[in-house]
Design an enzyme around this catalytic site. Sequence first.
Site, PDB file in Angstrom:
ATOM      1  N   LYS A 141     -29.628  20.985 -19.800  1.00 22.84           N
ATOM      2  CA  LYS A 141     -28.776  22.185 -19.847  1.00 22.84           C
ATOM      3  C   LYS A 141     -29.653  23.437 -19.746  1.00 22.84           C
ATOM      4  O   LYS A 141     -30.869  23.369 -19.947  1.00 22.84           O
ATOM      5  CB  LYS A 141     -27.964  22.198 -21.142  1.00 22.84           C
ATOM      6  N   TYR A 170     -46.100  51.760 -27.446  1.00 25.97           N
ATOM      7  CA  TYR A 170     -44.961  52.502 -28.002  1.00 25.97           C
ATOM      8  C   TYR A 170     -44.974  52.455 -29.517  1.00 25.97           C
ATOM      9  O   TYR A 170     -45.214  51.407 -30.110  1.00 25.97           O
ATOM     10  CB  TYR A 170     -43.648  51.888 -27.509  1.00 25.97           C
TER      11      TYR A 170
HETATM   12  C1  LIG Z   1     -28.840  20.347 -26.537  1.00 23.95           C
HETATM   13  C2  LIG Z   1     -28.261  19.066 -27.014  1.00 23.95           C
HETATM   14  C3  LIG Z   1     -29.094  17.961 -27.265  1.00 23.95           C
HETATM   15  C4  LIG Z   1     -30.593  18.052 -27.213  1.00 23.95           C
HETATM   16  O1  LIG Z   1     -31.071  18.671 -28.401  1.00 23.95           O
HETATM   17  P1  LIG Z   1     -32.630  18.873 -28.657  1.00 23.95           P
HETATM   18  O2  LIG Z   1     -32.702  19.426 -30.033  1.00 23.95           O
HETATM   19  O3  LIG Z   1     -33.105  19.853 -27.628  1.00 23.95           O
HETATM   20  O4  LIG Z   1     -33.266  17.552 -28.501  1.00 23.95           O
HETATM   21  C5  LIG Z   1     -28.484  16.770 -27.599  1.00 23.95           C
HETATM   22  N1  LIG Z   1     -27.147  16.666 -27.708  1.00 23.95           N
HETATM   23  C6  LIG Z   1     -26.321  17.716 -27.508  1.00 23.95           C
HETATM   24  C7  LIG Z   1     -24.859  17.551 -27.650  1.00 23.95           C
HETATM   25  C8  LIG Z   1     -26.847  18.946 -27.147  1.00 23.95           C
HETATM   26  O5  LIG Z   1     -26.029  19.989 -26.958  1.00 23.95           O
END
Ligand SMILES: *Cc1c(COP(=O)(O)O)cnc(C)c1O
Length: 343
Positions: free
Chosen positions: A22, A239
């Site tokens: 994702k 800054y």
């Molecule tokens: C993002 C996600 C994961 C992966 O989580 P990590 O902590 O990055 O390993 C697994 N299951 C779901 C439903 C997610 O949204």
Amino acid sequence: MRHNLARARQCAPAAKAWAVVKADAYGHGLAAAMQGFEAADGLALIEFEQASRLRALGWDKPILMLEGAFDSEDVQTACDLNLSLVVHQPLQIDWLERRDGSRQIAVFLKYNSGMNRLGFETQEFKMAYARLLKADVVRSISLATHFANSDLPGGADDALMRFDEASRGLTGERCLSNSAAVLAVPRAHRDAVRPGIMLYGATPFADRSAAQLELQPAMQLRSRLIAVRRLSIGDSVGYGSTFVADKPMRIGVVACGYADGYPRHAPTGTPIAVEGLRTRTLGRVAMDMLMVDLDPVGTVDVGASVELWGQRVPIDEVAQSAGTIGYELMCALAPRVPRKVIG
Ligand SMILES: *Cc1c(COP(=O)(O)O)cnc(C)c1O
């Protein structure tokens, strides 16, 4: 990415592995991730457009949509592209029931084990399962949940107990574990795991580094020094003049700032490497530049290579200094940063 996926498999040898891609593979680029995770059993993500891209790029193994369909058109897309759908609320079942069985898909029924974000409660979970069993479009039903606290010792215990209770007697593959559970909760591995962050070489834990977990950073953010100057006692930097020299010193100006995704909240002292040697940032991070202390580095000049994070400077250390987590820094990498895929 290959190494880290192999590491996930080593942790959960009996389980199938969904590589989570994702948010453009946590900022690493979907096409690169598809190659890096070639050996995964499937890819999991949120965005339907990116799922279409994966099919167009030639990924023909399973794809799991982690939040399922956002509208009934997504169900159509899922059928057309053979995408597996998480089902976390009744409306999504309505959309499924309206379809015939000419193109079936796999669904992952999601249980709320304590995050109180998505998923069915125990009673509705069984009712939803029964509805899905009768839906023609459903090819198979897997059972899933997502842990709120698997990065803490014993943090998944209660969620596991609730999930096992709610799913007792229901057939279907179990898919529960994020990276933290892959690494630390063997009895949650079950039939399939869903590692994300560990595949990119960052840690899901506050108290264990990626190196301790035998993970390798997949991303290196690099730039160069575009100016070098001397400060006298009392001269300030950047800054707000938040850093003031208390001795004569040499500093470098790095072409990287918050418009590149480097966190503006990273204070003076955040680790950074120049020509492979670790030093610290000085003063406020600006939109396009940040400054570094060259005293620990020695005789470097304009053009010297700078690692913002990667091999020498773990992304988790920069994140901690800025009060955030590696996840956020990866995802925030800005489009203007030129990318080069190696390997
Ligand atoms: C993002 C996600 C994961 C992966 O989580 P990590 O902590 O990055 O390993 C697994 N299951 C779901 C439903 C997610 O949204």
